[in-house]
Motif scaffolding. Structure first.
Motif, PDB file in Angstrom:
ATOM      1  N   MET A   1      24.971  34.995  78.158  1.00 30.58           N
ATOM      2  CA  MET A   1      26.115  34.066  78.481  1.00 30.58           C
ATOM      3  C   MET A   1      27.275  34.764  78.546  1.00 30.58           C
ATOM      4  SD  MET A   1      26.716  31.024  79.008  1.00 30.58           S
ATOM      5  CE  MET A   1      27.981  29.749  79.107  1.00 30.58           C
ATOM      6  N   LYS A   2      27.648  35.582  77.641  1.00 30.30           N
ATOM      7  CA  LYS A   2      28.732  36.546  77.369  1.00 30.30           C
ATOM      8  C   LYS A   2      29.267  37.313  78.776  1.00 30.30           C
ATOM      9  CE  LYS A   2      31.202  39.786  74.788  1.00 30.30           C
ATOM     10  NZ  LYS A   2      31.225  40.749  73.666  1.00 30.30           N
ATOM     11  N   SER A   3      27.823  37.958  79.294  1.00 24.54           N
ATOM     12  CA  SER A   3      27.869  38.696  80.263  1.00 24.54           C
ATOM     13  C   SER A   3      28.499  38.074  81.574  1.00 24.54           C
ATOM     14  CB  SER A   3      26.356  39.400  80.781  1.00 24.54           C
ATOM     15  OG  SER A   3      26.462  40.024  81.933  1.00 24.54           O
ATOM     16  N   GLN A   4      27.826  36.658  82.145  1.00 24.83           N
ATOM     17  CA  GLN A   4      28.464  35.992  82.980  1.00 24.83           C
ATOM     18  C   GLN A   4      29.721  35.763  83.102  1.00 24.83           C
ATOM     19  OE1 GLN A   4      25.305  34.402  81.335  1.00 24.83           O
ATOM     20  NE2 GLN A   4      23.692  34.871  82.759  1.00 24.83           N
ATOM     21  N   PHE A   5      30.158  35.471  81.772  1.00 21.03           N
ATOM     22  CA  PHE A   5      31.517  34.920  81.585  1.00 21.03           C
ATOM     23  C   PHE A   5      32.382  36.326  81.957  1.00 21.03           C
ATOM     24  CE2 PHE A   5      35.581  34.533  78.981  1.00 21.03           C
ATOM     25  CZ  PHE A   5      35.945  33.338  79.307  1.00 21.03           C
TER      26      PHE A   5
ATOM     27  N   PRO B   1      31.006  46.876  80.593  1.00 22.22           N
ATOM     28  CA  PRO B   1      31.479  46.262  81.954  1.00 22.22           C
ATOM     29  C   PRO B   1      32.496  47.448  82.564  1.00 22.22           C
ATOM     30  CG  PRO B   1      33.130  45.539  80.201  1.00 22.22           C
ATOM     31  CD  PRO B   1      31.823  46.435  79.540  1.00 22.22           C
ATOM     32  N   MET B   2      32.781  48.495  82.057  1.00 21.56           N
ATOM     33  CA  MET B   2      33.830  49.428  82.823  1.00 21.56           C
ATOM     34  C   MET B   2      33.299  49.895  83.826  1.00 21.56           C
ATOM     35  SD  MET B   2      36.345  48.667  80.965  1.00 21.56           S
ATOM     36  CE  MET B   2      37.385  49.818  81.756  1.00 21.56           C
ATOM     37  N   GLU B   3      32.123  50.620  83.979  1.00 31.22           N
ATOM     38  CA  GLU B   3      31.636  51.240  85.329  1.00 31.22           C
ATOM     39  C   GLU B   3      31.347  50.204  86.512  1.00 31.22           C
ATOM     40  OE1 GLU B   3      28.441  53.787  84.626  1.00 31.22           O
ATOM     41  OE2 GLU B   3      29.567  55.215  83.407  1.00 31.22           O
ATOM     42  N   PHE B   4      31.047  49.105  85.856  1.00 34.46           N
ATOM     43  CA  PHE B   4      30.683  48.203  86.870  1.00 34.46           C
ATOM     44  C   PHE B   4      31.929  47.604  87.337  1.00 34.46           C
ATOM     45  CE2 PHE B   4      30.138  43.536  88.241  1.00 34.46           C
ATOM     46  CZ  PHE B   4      28.905  43.812  89.004  1.00 34.46           C
ATOM     47  N   LEU B   5      33.000  47.365  86.688  1.00 36.51           N
ATOM     48  CA  LEU B   5      34.264  46.867  87.140  1.00 36.51           C
ATOM     49  C   LEU B   5      34.895  47.916  88.377  1.00 36.51           C
ATOM     50  CD1 LEU B   5      37.075  45.172  86.988  1.00 36.51           C
ATOM     51  CD2 LEU B   5      37.685  46.536  85.173  1.00 36.51           C
TER      52      LEU B   5
END
Length: 80
Positions: free
Chosen positions: A1-5, A54-58
């Motif tokens: 859930m946190k990942s989708q947010f 999330p940083m590399e994905f961002l």
């Protein structure tokens, strides 16, 4: 859930930034394509664990948004 947010926040940030830079919403055809690619890449990344979240994905999402929008601008006819 946190990942989708967090994904929702990343997408909202990227779309908002594109709107501010463009000055209007003319970027939406390419940005919608980029959002679809980013969501598909997120689903794949959850399984493959290629990029850190999330940083590399961002970074990858930002580059994807830029490349797809530049591709759209390349295809548009010149205004003069």
């Amino acid at each position: 859930m946190k990942s989708q947010f967090v994904l929702l926040i990343i997408i909202a940030f990227l779309l908002g930034s594109c709107t501010v830079i463009a000055g209007d919403t003319s970027h939406w055809p390419a940005s919608l394509t980029a959002v679809i690619v980013i969501v598909a890449f997120k689903l794949w990344n959850d399984r493959a664990r290629l990029l850190a979240w999330p940083m590399e994905f961002l970074l990858a999402a930002g580059v994807t948004m830029i490349v797809i929008n530049l591709g759209r601008l390349y295809m548009l006819p010149l205004p003069y």
